[in-house]
Motif scaffolding. Structure first.
Motif, PDB file in Angstrom:
ATOM      1  N   LYS A  98       0.861  -1.196   0.000  1.00 29.75           N
ATOM      2  CA  LYS A  98       0.000   0.000   0.000  1.00 29.75           C
ATOM      3  C   LYS A  98       0.890   1.236   0.000  1.00 29.75           C
ATOM      4  CE  LYS A  98      -4.013  -2.078   2.194  1.00 29.75           C
ATOM      5  NZ  LYS A  98      -4.989  -1.984   3.287  1.00 29.75           N
ATOM      6  N   ASP A  99       1.340   1.629  -1.199  1.00 26.35           N
ATOM      7  CA  ASP A  99       2.284   2.742  -1.323  1.00 26.35           C
ATOM      8  C   ASP A  99       1.717   3.956  -2.054  1.00 26.35           C
ATOM      9  OD1 ASP A  99       2.212   1.695  -3.887  1.00 26.35           O
ATOM     10  OD2 ASP A  99       4.352   1.239  -3.986  1.00 26.35           O
ATOM     11  N   VAL A 100       0.428   3.923  -2.369  1.00 23.26           N
ATOM     12  CA  VAL A 100      -0.243   5.035  -3.034  1.00 23.26           C
ATOM     13  C   VAL A 100      -1.109   5.743  -1.995  1.00 23.26           C
ATOM     14  CG1 VAL A 100      -1.947   5.641  -4.802  1.00 23.26           C
ATOM     15  CG2 VAL A 100      -0.248   3.867  -5.266  1.00 23.26           C
ATOM     16  N   VAL A 101      -1.084   7.061  -2.003  1.00 24.79           N
ATOM     17  CA  VAL A 101      -1.946   7.816  -1.091  1.00 24.79           C
ATOM     18  C   VAL A 101      -3.200   8.227  -1.859  1.00 24.79           C
ATOM     19  CG1 VAL A 101      -2.169   9.803   0.441  1.00 24.79           C
ATOM     20  CG2 VAL A 101       0.061   8.741   0.121  1.00 24.79           C
ATOM     21  N   ALA A 102      -4.349   7.850  -1.312  1.00 19.11           N
ATOM     22  CA  ALA A 102      -5.628   8.273  -1.884  1.00 19.11           C
ATOM     23  C   ALA A 102      -6.158   9.413  -1.021  1.00 19.11           C
ATOM     24  CB  ALA A 102      -6.615   7.120  -1.911  1.00 19.11           C
ATOM     25  N   PHE A 103      -6.319  10.582  -1.636  1.00 15.17           N
ATOM     26  CA  PHE A 103      -6.850  11.761  -0.953  1.00 15.17           C
ATOM     27  C   PHE A 103      -8.331  11.879  -1.307  1.00 15.17           C
ATOM     28  CE2 PHE A 103      -2.351  12.691  -1.654  1.00 15.17           C
ATOM     29  CZ  PHE A 103      -1.949  13.061  -0.382  1.00 15.17           C
ATOM     30  N   TYR A 104      -9.159  12.156  -0.301  1.00 22.36           N
ATOM     31  CA  TYR A 104     -10.604  12.134  -0.505  1.00 22.36           C
ATOM     32  C   TYR A 104     -11.270  13.491  -0.317  1.00 22.36           C
ATOM     33  CZ  TYR A 104     -10.403   7.096  -0.744  1.00 22.36           C
ATOM     34  OH  TYR A 104     -10.122   5.818  -1.127  1.00 22.36           O
ATOM     35  N   PHE A 105     -12.359  13.666  -1.058  1.00 20.59           N
ATOM     36  CA  PHE A 105     -13.205  14.850  -1.016  1.00 20.59           C
ATOM     37  C   PHE A 105     -14.144  14.820   0.194  1.00 20.59           C
ATOM     38  CE2 PHE A 105     -17.066  17.090  -2.730  1.00 20.59           C
ATOM     39  CZ  PHE A 105     -16.504  18.347  -2.823  1.00 20.59           C
ATOM     40  N   ARG A 106     -14.389  13.631   0.733  1.00 23.12           N
ATOM     41  CA  ARG A 106     -15.291  13.456   1.877  1.00 23.12           C
ATOM     42  C   ARG A 106     -14.566  12.761   3.026  1.00 23.12           C
ATOM     43  NH1 ARG A 106     -18.676  17.078   0.690  1.00 23.12           N
ATOM     44  NH2 ARG A 106     -20.173  16.664  -0.924  1.00 23.12           N
ATOM     45  N   LEU A 107     -15.139  12.877   4.220  1.00 20.53           N
ATOM     46  CA  LEU A 107     -14.610  12.209   5.418  1.00 20.53           C
ATOM     47  C   LEU A 107     -14.706  10.692   5.277  1.00 20.53           C
ATOM     48  CD1 LEU A 107     -16.363  14.410   8.142  1.00 20.53           C
ATOM     49  CD2 LEU A 107     -14.017  14.601   7.309  1.00 20.53           C
ATOM     50  N   ASN A 108     -13.899  10.004   6.057  1.00 16.65           N
ATOM     51  CA  ASN A 108     -13.944   8.538   6.166  1.00 16.65           C
ATOM     52  C   ASN A 108     -13.755   7.819   4.838  1.00 16.65           C
ATOM     53  OD1 ASN A 108     -14.445   8.550   9.025  1.00 16.65           O
ATOM     54  ND2 ASN A 108     -16.489   9.306   8.510  1.00 16.65           N
ATOM     55  N   TYR A 109     -13.010   8.426   3.932  1.00 22.54           N
ATOM     56  CA  TYR A 109     -12.651   7.819   2.649  1.00 22.54           C
ATOM     57  C   TYR A 109     -13.874   7.474   1.799  1.00 22.54           C
ATOM     58  CZ  TYR A 109      -9.203   6.686   6.261  1.00 22.54           C
ATOM     59  OH  TYR A 109      -8.383   6.728   7.352  1.00 22.54           O
ATOM     60  N   LEU A 110     -14.932   8.260   1.910  1.00 24.83           N
ATOM     61  CA  LEU A 110     -16.124   8.013   1.102  1.00 24.83           C
ATOM     62  C   LEU A 110     -15.792   8.235  -0.368  1.00 24.83           C
ATOM     63  CD1 LEU A 110     -18.999   9.585   3.223  1.00 24.83           C
ATOM     64  CD2 LEU A 110     -18.389   7.170   2.964  1.00 24.83           C
ATOM     65  N   ASP A 111     -16.186   7.308  -1.183  1.00 25.03           N
ATOM     66  CA  ASP A 111     -15.843   7.320  -2.598  1.00 25.03           C
ATOM     67  C   ASP A 111     -16.745   8.251  -3.406  1.00 25.03           C
ATOM     68  OD1 ASP A 111     -14.731   6.776  -5.020  1.00 25.03           O
ATOM     69  OD2 ASP A 111     -15.434   4.719  -5.146  1.00 25.03           O
ATOM     70  N   THR A 112     -16.843   9.506  -2.973  1.00 30.05           N
ATOM     71  CA  THR A 112     -17.583  10.504  -3.747  1.00 30.05           C
ATOM     72  C   THR A 112     -16.615  11.327  -4.576  1.00 30.05           C
ATOM     73  OG1 THR A 112     -17.468  12.099  -1.947  1.00 30.05           O
ATOM     74  CG2 THR A 112     -19.415  10.670  -2.026  1.00 30.05           C
TER      75      THR A 112
END
Length: 160
Positions: A98-112
């Motif tokens: 797991k070497d990629v950082v996923a930055f999210y538009f919503r809290l709790n990594y919601l896939d929006t």
């Protein structure tokens, strides 16, 4: 005596190359100088970093080898006013797994909406150029992040 002349193709390619260098190098060199310096001082140390300003400058919002589901709360590496504040980010995580950082538009990594930063990209010096998968600008819009495998990121979700 007549001087030799270059072909139109050679001149065209040389002009195109010089034009590309003239446009690309100053913007890249100037825009990423602080990010380069920051990378050189930390290297691949297993962390993700985010700054309030472009070019890895201004307030360092947070540094962590882990994930943070809420950049607005009062716990974790990103807190308080860190949500919706990042203008540049860095992935100095270790390569593999797991070497990629996923930055999210919503809290709790919601896939929006999310954007993924590969370890080989090192950093994004200006998030105004990047968009979440929902089309929203990433600048001043990140509120959570987590470490994922590259396969967890859809085509077109990678930022640079």
């Amino acid at each position: 005596m007549r001087r030799p002349t270059a072909s139109f193709a050679t001149l065209g390619l040389a002009t195109l190359a010089l034009t590309a260098l003239g446009v690309a190098l100053p913007a890249t060199a100037q825009a990423s100088a602080a990010c380069d310096a920051n990378w050189n001082s930390h290297g691949r140390d297993g962390n993700v970093r985010a700054w309030r300003d472009i070019n890895c400058q201004g307030e360092l919002l947070g540094v962590t080898p882990g994930s943070d589901p809420d950049w607005w709360d009062t716990t974790g590496p990103f807190q308080g006013n860190d949500g919706d504040a990042a203008s540049s980010v860095m992935n100095s995580g270790y390569v593999g797994g797991k070497d990629v950082v996923a930055f999210y538009f919503r809290l709790n990594y919601l896939d929006t909406g999310y954007g993924c930063l590969k370890p080989g990209e090192l950093y994004v010096d200006d998030l105004t150029r990047s968009r979440f998968t929902n089309g929203h600008t990433m600048n001043d819009s990140i509120v959570s992040h987590t470490w994922v495998r590259e396969s967890a990121c859809a085509p077109g979700s990678f930022i640079s």
